[in-house]
Motif scaffolding. Structure first.
Motif, PDB file in Angstrom:
ATOM      1  N   ASP A 196       0.827  -1.206   0.000  1.00  0.00           N
ATOM      2  CA  ASP A 196       0.000   0.000   0.000  1.00  0.00           C
ATOM      3  C   ASP A 196       0.865   1.261   0.000  1.00  0.00           C
ATOM      4  OD1 ASP A 196      -2.000  -1.844   0.261  1.00  0.00           O
ATOM      5  OD2 ASP A 196      -2.675  -1.179   2.244  1.00  0.00           O
ATOM      6  N   LEU A 197       2.021   1.192   0.614  1.00  0.00           N
ATOM      7  CA  LEU A 197       2.943   2.321   0.718  1.00  0.00           C
ATOM      8  C   LEU A 197       4.136   2.052  -0.206  1.00  0.00           C
ATOM      9  CD1 LEU A 197       2.948   2.461   4.624  1.00  0.00           C
ATOM     10  CD2 LEU A 197       1.519   3.815   3.070  1.00  0.00           C
ATOM     11  N   PRO A 240       0.925   3.389   9.407  1.00  0.00           N
ATOM     12  CA  PRO A 240       2.364   3.358   9.163  1.00  0.00           C
ATOM     13  C   PRO A 240       3.128   3.513  10.478  1.00  0.00           C
ATOM     14  CG  PRO A 240       1.272   4.741   7.543  1.00  0.00           C
ATOM     15  CD  PRO A 240       0.235   4.386   8.560  1.00  0.00           C
ATOM     16  N   THR A 241       4.264   2.841  10.578  1.00  0.00           N
ATOM     17  CA  THR A 241       4.999   2.814  11.849  1.00  0.00           C
ATOM     18  C   THR A 241       5.253   4.201  12.430  1.00  0.00           C
ATOM     19  OG1 THR A 241       7.007   2.600  10.494  1.00  0.00           O
ATOM     20  CG2 THR A 241       6.170   0.597  11.541  1.00  0.00           C
ATOM     21  N   ALA A 242       5.531   5.165  11.568  1.00  0.00           N
ATOM     22  CA  ALA A 242       5.825   6.510  12.063  1.00  0.00           C
ATOM     23  C   ALA A 242       4.633   7.152  12.756  1.00  0.00           C
ATOM     24  CB  ALA A 242       6.296   7.404  10.916  1.00  0.00           C
ATOM     25  N   PRO A 256       4.958   9.419   6.814  1.00  0.00           N
ATOM     26  CA  PRO A 256       4.353   8.082   6.939  1.00  0.00           C
ATOM     27  C   PRO A 256       4.220   7.362   5.610  1.00  0.00           C
ATOM     28  CG  PRO A 256       2.711   9.798   7.271  1.00  0.00           C
ATOM     29  CD  PRO A 256       4.041  10.478   7.274  1.00  0.00           C
ATOM     30  N   ASP A 257       4.112   8.116   4.505  1.00  0.00           N
ATOM     31  CA  ASP A 257       3.987   7.472   3.203  1.00  0.00           C
ATOM     32  C   ASP A 257       5.260   6.739   2.798  1.00  0.00           C
ATOM     33  OD1 ASP A 257       1.387   8.338   2.894  1.00  0.00           O
ATOM     34  OD2 ASP A 257       1.969  10.200   1.894  1.00  0.00           O
ATOM     35  N   ARG A 258       6.351   7.030   3.478  1.00  0.00           N
ATOM     36  CA  ARG A 258       7.619   6.360   3.195  1.00  0.00           C
ATOM     37  C   ARG A 258       7.951   5.294   4.239  1.00  0.00           C
ATOM     38  NH1 ARG A 258      11.329   8.586  -0.059  1.00  0.00           N
ATOM     39  NH2 ARG A 258      13.029   8.183   1.406  1.00  0.00           N
ATOM     40  N   ALA A 259       6.993   4.978   5.095  1.00  0.00           N
ATOM     41  CA  ALA A 259       7.247   4.026   6.175  1.00  0.00           C
ATOM     42  C   ALA A 259       7.436   2.605   5.661  1.00  0.00           C
ATOM     43  CB  ALA A 259       6.108   4.069   7.193  1.00  0.00           C
TER      44      ALA A 259
END
Length: 269
Positions: A196-197, A240-242, A256-259
């Motif tokens: 998804d990310l 997302p983890t962040a 978060p989109d780069r998590a």
């Protein structure tokens, strides 16, 4: 050379890279071999944010353990625990409560050997060398039964490991077989890679990991949510983890989109 160091377990296959040693490298550890580092370099080419992803996943593990301690959990079962590095579960939990008990589980030879070494003077923490996809092998291990009291809540940790479980292993069934013997008040902390990310990067990573002993199987938000069957998912949900209860003092507020990984914690009712 690391390959010739005295810490290398006898009989280990130095030619085939493993996910545990790849993760060790991404976190800055030194217990990895040339082929692991070569795999890590290809991984980083496929996913340039890999070191940050690993850091965030490790930070999620810490925050989830501390949340469970706040909820009264004093026993932990850490599946796919990996090679010991800074911020292991027993260090986090026993710093909060010296009486906390931890059972680590990993099938990788280096992870097992170094965990045994690290835990040799700690009577409240141990490791089981087993395949997490065989829950009965883990739950019925003498070390598990000796250290964990299944009449009291247990914190089950599946942090950054379930993306190595293929669909034909019945992921939902595996989670359920760990969940069912545990009493109400037990918790599940779960994180794994998702498409998804950053989907194109995830596709490249999947191709890279096909050359290792641990191919990867990313899951969607809906698929991960379904694995929490039987648990009440705690705020802020599967995110997302962040974004999972970030600790601003530790600079966990990255994009978060780069998590790359979803994370969440559930409580068994």
């Amino acid at each position: 050379m690391a390959e010739l160091a005295g810490w290398v377990p006898e009989g280990i296959d130095l030619e085939r890279p493993s996910a545990a040693r790849l993760y060790d490298y991404l976190l800055g550890g030194g217990h990895n071999f040339r082929h692991d580092r070569e795999l890590a370099h290809r991984f980083l080419e496929a996913q340039p944010n890999a070191r940050e992803i690993a850091r965030h996943n490790r930070a999620f593990l810490r925050r989830s353990v501390l949340l469970m301690v706040e909820q009264g959990v004093r026993q932990f079962l850490d599946l796919g625990s990996g090679i010991p590095t800074v911020g292991n579960v027993h260090e986090i939990a026993q710093d909060a409560d010296p009486g906390a008990r931890v059972v680590y589980v990993d099938y990788e030879e280096v992870a097992y050997a170094h965990s045994m070494l690290m835990l040799r003077d700690n009577p409240l923490a141990t490791i089981v060398q087993a395949d997490l996809t065989r829950p009965e092998q883990v739950l019925d291990a003498p070390q598990t039964r000796e250290l964990l009291d299944f009449d009291r809540p247990i914190g089950l940790l599946m942090a950054g490991v379930f993306h190595f479980v293929p669909e034909d292993k019945d992921p939902a069934g595996i989670v359920a077989r760990y969940r069912d013997p545990m009493v109400a008040g037990s918790h599940l902390a779960f994180s794994q890679f998702t498409r998804d990310l950053m989907p194109s990067a995830m596709d490249r990573v999947v191709e890279v990991m096909k050359t290792s002993r641990d191919p990867m199987f990313p899951r969607s938000h809906a698929e991960i949510t379904a694995l929490f069957d039987g648990y009440e998912i705690l705020e802020p949900g599967i995110v997302p983890t962040a974004l999972w209860r970030p600790d601003a003092t530790l600079d966990d507020g990255d994009d978060p989109d780069r998590a790359g990984i979803y994370a969440g914690v559930g409580r068994k009712a």
